[in-house]
Design a protein around this motif. Structure first.
Motif, short mmCIF file in Angstrom:
data_model
loop_
_atom_site.label_atom_id
_atom_site.label_comp_id
_atom_site.label_asym_id
_atom_site.label_seq_id
_atom_site.Cartn_x
_atom_site.Cartn_y
_atom_site.Cartn_z
N THR A 146 0.82 -1.21 0.00
CA THR A 146 0.00 0.00 0.00
C THR A 146 0.85 1.25 0.00
O THR A 146 0.36 2.34 -0.23
CB THR A 146 -0.94 0.06 1.22
N SER A 150 0.90 4.36 -6.89
CA SER A 150 0.26 3.53 -7.92
C SER A 150 0.87 3.74 -9.30
O SER A 150 1.00 2.80 -10.07
CB SER A 150 -1.24 3.81 -7.95
N VAL A 185 -3.25 -2.93 -10.51
CA VAL A 185 -2.69 -1.82 -9.74
C VAL A 185 -3.66 -1.36 -8.66
O VAL A 185 -3.29 -1.18 -7.50
CB VAL A 185 -2.30 -0.65 -10.67
N ILE A 186 -4.92 -1.19 -9.03
CA ILE A 186 -5.91 -0.74 -8.04
C ILE A 186 -6.07 -1.79 -6.94
O ILE A 186 -6.13 -1.46 -5.75
CB ILE A 186 -7.26 -0.44 -8.71
N SER A 189 -3.24 -1.72 -4.53
CA SER A 189 -3.27 -0.52 -3.69
C SER A 189 -4.29 -0.63 -2.57
O SER A 189 -4.07 -0.10 -1.49
CB SER A 189 -3.60 0.71 -4.53
N ILE A 254 -4.23 6.58 -12.02
CA ILE A 254 -4.24 5.36 -12.82
C ILE A 254 -4.78 5.64 -14.23
O ILE A 254 -4.20 5.21 -15.23
CB ILE A 254 -5.17 4.31 -12.15
#
Lengths: 312, 297, 538
Positions: A146, A150, A185-186, A189, A254
């Motif tokens: 985290t 990102s 990626v999301i 995160s 993003i």
């Protein structure tokens, strides 16, 4: 209080909130020191701006009217999904924001499925093995994951998966393949954040009296676990409800890295162009979504936990 | 309470390491002129994109500036200014929260309504909106942070204040005619400190990531000042011809944010070893809510 | 549950990726061969959506509009040439233009292109004249008349020598099918985008892509490239990656003059053998504009502006920042611009000269201070640059550092291009980056912008010779005699050069990155469009 009247009351509470939000959104944009007519004309890239042109634009767009009237007109129009016209292209804002919102929503929903799935999986594993190596390492990993910006992660993944291995498209929204990288990626995160919620809610349930009682009265360990899981997921559900608008509102970076034709890109571009009607619509729509999901989350919570209904 | 917190914390090696990392980074930032080997804004086009050498440990950027020095000076906006913004929102939130929690009644109801409104705006979106209206710049982002975050602290602090002001010793203090201000500073501030610390360290992570994200999009700090997100933005231009330039600032962000993450977690555990006490429940609900605010950059 | 299940999951993920990677590579080779079959398509990267393609407004993408719409005449290296008008007459008084139109032209929707359509279009532009104030022709058109089916007459209020040049520009004097008009005009929007050009717009997904198809009935013969797609991609590495992967195959300097990929990366691509890099001749001049009208600011002084001029190391900027893709500019207009063959005092890079200039002007450095002062005022200036342009930022940082060494404190601020345009118009700046309009427009467009409030009025109005300068500009625009125009332009250029209000840095060029086997890449006289219809694959 029964569920029906709770829902009605909760919705009634949300309405004044929505009004205040709309007012703030409107005032915020009007705080800008720039002359809106000049902004409009510049956004249209008119090469030379004359005084007559400014006066004409002011009249055409109603900027010369008193503030309150402007606000009321705007609000009434907004309720009909008429957010005015883009300063830049002159197209209705909704025709730009609508499809972009849909694209961002698609990305958000797909990502949320993964976030929720992984969070529950990891949260349960870690809670069951509290304090053991798995728990510690997964939690440690989650803190590091985290902490990765990102766009940095995105850059690395694009470089490796799209360019080196030539597996996935680098950007755009052409096929299901385009979803893979942004979703990864999301998910990376956010899973770290939400799995901790599942875990701690599991842990606190494990210490509840009903668990002790259940065990004492000879329920099988599996049944106890299922009980804990059910109760923990109640908490998780309401938090996940909130995760959706948060992810929705924070795909900005993003989308810019992956050239995703969504709200985030639209908003950044509008900020750069000072296309205020779009910024306004963007803030309003996301704030309303936020309130909406907040309300849903409260309602779900109340449905599962009658004690909460008294709080209102 | 505070002592117990520190005692619990000192047993956790990871937390102590994190704390050490943060302290070192903060110190390096404050004493940057003494730590940095070169002037971070010293341009030398002959060294454009030079790789690491004895004089320049991390090499040079697109203007031949020392990457290491820029990294060290970059601590100031990337970490220190974020800390300042955080403290300001904590302070603002604390004042409002104390007022609401201590005076209760109508004051409380109004303040909480305002908080509700503030909290119903998604943080990231509002930061973007503020930047959109005021224009790009570090100070605008920091202003947005203060404006958006105080309500979280106000809410948590109010809850704590309400809880603790019901406690016997506070009631006793009130009854014995000690002034409100003294009660607040003497009895209530110390016990709410822990809650605030947990949320603050969590917020710190999201704020740092957001600042770097916005700088990355070119909405943050202005050149030639060094900032980590900005350094990444500059490195992005040559990401595939010189990927090594992405490495140092990226890792710096990961390390510092991880440290705050670990610290936040350790604080939570130290505060509440079993994550379960009867009076911890209500508090946890509030603290848990900050998860919502953890929107990222 | 096993102890290492989380790690197991990650391992599984990794192995799946690796397996996929294996398949992917095989597929990759297949795809390449497939790619070579579809030869007649170009996909170019664009930082912005094509936007509103209404040719009589300014938000649309110029390269896209250039493909779809055409003007009456064309501006080429050899001067004005026929395009939709086969020939024209200019009356003795220089006010009446008669155009004889091509008779074989149809709009994309099948409507005939004739004098009536020309009149309707020009009238539609004139109906919105305020928006076109920058183009002086719009203030001089008195009447438009259909003489017969293919003869059109345009009457001006006074002789205006750049009339044909301005009619040749990408916008606004280009033609859209009158069927697309709404409310009898174009200022409230149009219902379609049917021009007469070599390409038709056939599909547009906002913020994703726009597709153009060859116009088989094009009067100049159907273009060879069948399909052109404009794909919206963020500038920089995303574009580069897409190029490497074959998601796009064409990149060019965008209409704001910003190169979207790094010079070095571009060279790497060319070295790989699949791509070629083609550069145009110098198209325009990148410069720093000084606000001479800011009376209380050091920038008002000629000596300060001159000192900045000689303090900028153009060689380094050209060689190191642009890797030689942009050449050093010593004057506002490069010598290939019309009328720009003027002897001007050359100012070489020399920090010592800069120091002398400042000393002479009374800006002195007291011991131990970093910034020069004069009568208690600090030598501090602000330079604005376009935050979207990484090269401008790098240059600004370099210049900032160079000036610091001279005792000039330069603050640099990155802003959006619209915000910079706003500063230029309101005069709230000391120095800012800008560029000349480009070959097809210069010198007249840049020079007439000297007098324009929204452009360089603040730059020029603080000069002692401002009155004289403006008079000469008015004269040159209505002058009908080429020799006197040459003299007037020379005077104008000399004044602004001597006063150092436009500090030239480099000459910008248009760069194209295209597949190696693409032939016929050429350029127009403007950085805003490319002649796609002349390209073909070998």
């Amino acid at each position: 209080m029964d569920m029906g009247s709770y829902i009605v009351k909760r919705i009634l509470l949300a309405i004044p909130l929505l009004f205040v939000i709309s007012l703030i959104t409107f005032v915020l944009i009007n705080l800008s020191l720039l002359d809106p007519a000049v902004v409009v004309l510049q956004a249209q890239e008119v090469p030379q701006i004359t005084d007559e042109l400014i006066a004409q634009t002011n009249e055409a767009l109603g900027f010369d009217k008193p503030f309150v009237i402007q606000y009321v007109n705007w609000l009434i129009a907004c309720m009909q999904f008429d957010f005015g016209s883009s300063y830049v292209s002159g197209e209705p804002v909704w025709s730009l924001v609508g499809p972009a919102f849909l694209n961002t929503l698609k990305l958000t929903l797909v990502s949320s499925v993964f976030i929720i799935g992984l969070s529950i999986l990891l949260g349960v594993i870690c809670a069951m093995r509290e304090g053991r190596a798995v728990d510690k390492s997964v939690r440690g990993l989650s803190f590091v994951l985290t902490a990765i910006p990102s766009y940095w992660l995105a850059a690395i993944l694009i470089w490796y998966l799209s360019v080196k291995l030539d597996l996935l498209p680098t950007s755009g929204m052409d096929s299901f393949k385009s979803y893979i990288l942004p979703v990864i990626v999301i998910t990376v995160s956010y899973t770290g954040i939400y799995f901790r919620t599942v875990r701690s809610s599991m842990l606190s349930n494990m210490n509840e009296d009903y668990v002790l009682y259940g065990r004492a009265s000879g329920l099988s360990e599996r049944k106890v676990t299922l009980h804990i899981l059910r109760n923990s997921l109640q908490v998780a559900v309401s938090i996940f409800c909130m995760a959706i608008p948060i992810v929705l509102g924070s795909t900005v970076v993003i989308e810019n890295v992956f050239a995703w034709p969504g709200l985030g890109r639209l908003s950044v571009r509008s900020i750069l162009n000072r296309d205020f009607p779009i910024i306004q619509a963007y803030v309003l729509i996301l704030a309303v979504t936020f309130v909406l999901f907040n309300t849903i989350s409260d309602v779900i919570n109340a449905a599962m936990n009658p004690r909460l209904r008294k709080d209102l | 309470m505070l002592m117990r917190l520190l005692r619990n914390l000192s047993k956790d090696k990871l937390a102590m390491t994190s704390l050490a990392v943060i302290v070192i980074i903060v110190a390096a930032g404050i004493f940057a002129p003494w730590c940095a080997p070169h002037d971070p804004e010293e341009v030398n086009m002959k060294l454009r994109y030079a790789s690491s050498s004895w004089g320049y440990w991390l090499g040079n950027d697109h203007l031949g500036r020392c990457v290491l020095s820029r990294l060290i000076y970059g601590i100031r906006p990337s970490v220190l200014w974020v800390l300042v913004a955080l403290m300001m929102s904590v302070l603002l939130g604390a004042i409002v929260g104390f007022i609401a929690g201590y005076f209760k009644g109508k004051t409380d109801a109004w303040i909480m309504r305002v908080c509700d409104v503030m909290l119903s705006f998604p943080g990231y979106v509002m930061t973007l909106a503020v930047v959109g209206i005021l224009g790009a710049g570090l100070e605008h982002i920091l202003i947005a942070f203060v404006v958006m975050k105080w309500a979280w602290f106000a809410r948590v602090i109010r809850t704590s204040v309400m809880q603790f002001s019901e406690m016997e010793y506070v009631k006793f203090a009130k009854a014995s005619g000690i002034g409100s201000f003294r009660i607040i500073t003497k009895h209530i501030v110390p016990v709410t400190f822990a809650d605030v610390a947990v949320i603050a360290s969590g917020s710190m992570c999201s704020m740092m990531l957001q600042i770097s994200g916005l700088s990355f999009l070119g909405l943050g700090i202005q050149a030639p000042h060094a900032e980590w997100g900005m350094m990444l933005n500059e490195a992005r231009e040559v990401m595939f011809s010189r990927p090594e330039l992405m490495l140092a600032p990226g890792l710096a962000i990961v390390i510092v944010v991880s440290a705050f993450n670990f610290l936040s977690d350790a604080l939570q555990i130290a505060l509440n070893p079993k994550l379960m006490t009867s009076k911890g429940k209500l508090r946890k609900k509030e603290v848990g809510k900050t998860v919502y605010e953890y929107s990222r950059g | 549950m096993k102890k290492g299940s989380a790690f197991g999951l990650i391992l599984l993920l990794l192995s799946v990726i690796t397996v996929l990677a294996g398949c992917g590579q095989e597929e990759g080779t297949k795809k390449e061969s497939a790619n070579s079959e579809v030869k007649s398509e170009l996909i170019y990267a664009s930082a912005k959506d094509i936007n509103d393609m209404n040719p009589h407004l300014y938000t649309g993408s110029m390269p896209a509009q250039g493909m779809v719409y055409e003007s009456l005449v064309e501006n080429t290296v050899d001067g004005i040439k026929p395009l939709l008008a086969e020939s024209w007459d200019i009356a003795e008084d220089g006010k009446t233009y008669t155009f004889y139109l091509r008779q074989d032209v149809k709009f994309h929707d099948g409507e005939p292109f004739n004098a009536e359509a020309v009149k309707q279009n020009i009238d539609a532009v004139q109906a919105n004249a305020e928006k076109h104030a920058w183009i002086k022709l719009s203030t001089k058109i008195v009447s438009t008349k259909v003489m017969d089916e293919y003869t059109f007459e345009l009457v001006l209020s006074e002789p205006y020598y750049p009339a044909l040049v301005e009619l040749s520009m990408t916008r606004p004097y280009v033609f859209i099918s009158p069927k697309d008009f709404t409310n009898g005009g174009t200022k409230d929007g149009v219902s379609g985008y049917h021009g007469t050009g070599p390409y038709k717009l056939i599909a547009h997904k906002i913020d994703e892509n726009a597709t153009f198809e060859a116009n088989e009935d094009y009067w100049g013969g159907a273009p060879e490239i069948q399909k052109i797609t404009s794909k919206v991609l963020p500038a920089g590495e995303t574009t580069l990656l897409a190029l490497q992967k074959g998601e796009i195959n064409f990149v060019f300097t965008d209409d704001r003059g910003a190169d979207s990929i790094d010079v070095e990366a571009m060279n790497q691509l060319a070295d790989s053998g699949d791509f070629q890099v083609v550069r145009s001749e110098a198209m325009n001049t990148n410069m720093i504009v000084a606000n001479s009208s800011k009376m209380d600011n050091p920038v008002h002084e000629t000596a300060v502006r001159e000192a900045i001029w000689v303090a900028i190391d153009r060689e380094t900027i050209s060689n190191d920042i642009f890797n030689g893709t942009q050449t050093v500019a010593d004057t506002l207009f490069s010598s290939n611009v019309n009328y720009a063959h003027v002897e001007l005092k050359k100012r070489e890079y020399n920090p010592e000269t800069a120091k002398e200039l400042l000393e002479k002007a009374g800006w002195t450095l007291t011991n131990g201070k970093a910034v020069r002062t004069k009568n208690g005022q600090q030598l501090a200036l602000t330079l604005y640059y376009d935050s979207n342009s990484s090269s401008q930022k790098t240059q600004a940082e370099l210049i900032q550092h160079a000036l610091k060494g001279l005792g000039i404190q330069l603050e640099i601020v990155g802003e959006e291009s619209t915000s910079i345009a706003n500063r230029r118009a309101t005069g709230e700046y000391d120095l800012l980056f800008n560029q000349t309009w480009g070959l097809a427009y210069d010198p007249q467009s840049t020079i007439s912008a000297f007098t324009s409030d929204s452009a360089y009025k603040h730059t020029t109005s603080g000069l002692t010779q401002a009155e004289e300068l403006y008079k000469k500009i008015d004269e040159v625009m209505v002058s009908t005699d080429d020799a006197s125009r040459q003299l007037l332009y020379a005077d104008i250029m000399r004044i602004v050069h001597d006063e150092a209000v436009f500090i030239p840095i480099t000459n910008g060029r248009v760069t194209v990155v295209a597949p190696k086997n693409l032939d016929g890449i050429s350029f127009k006289q403007t950085q805003y469009e490319l002649p796609f219809e002349q390209m073909n694959f070998k």
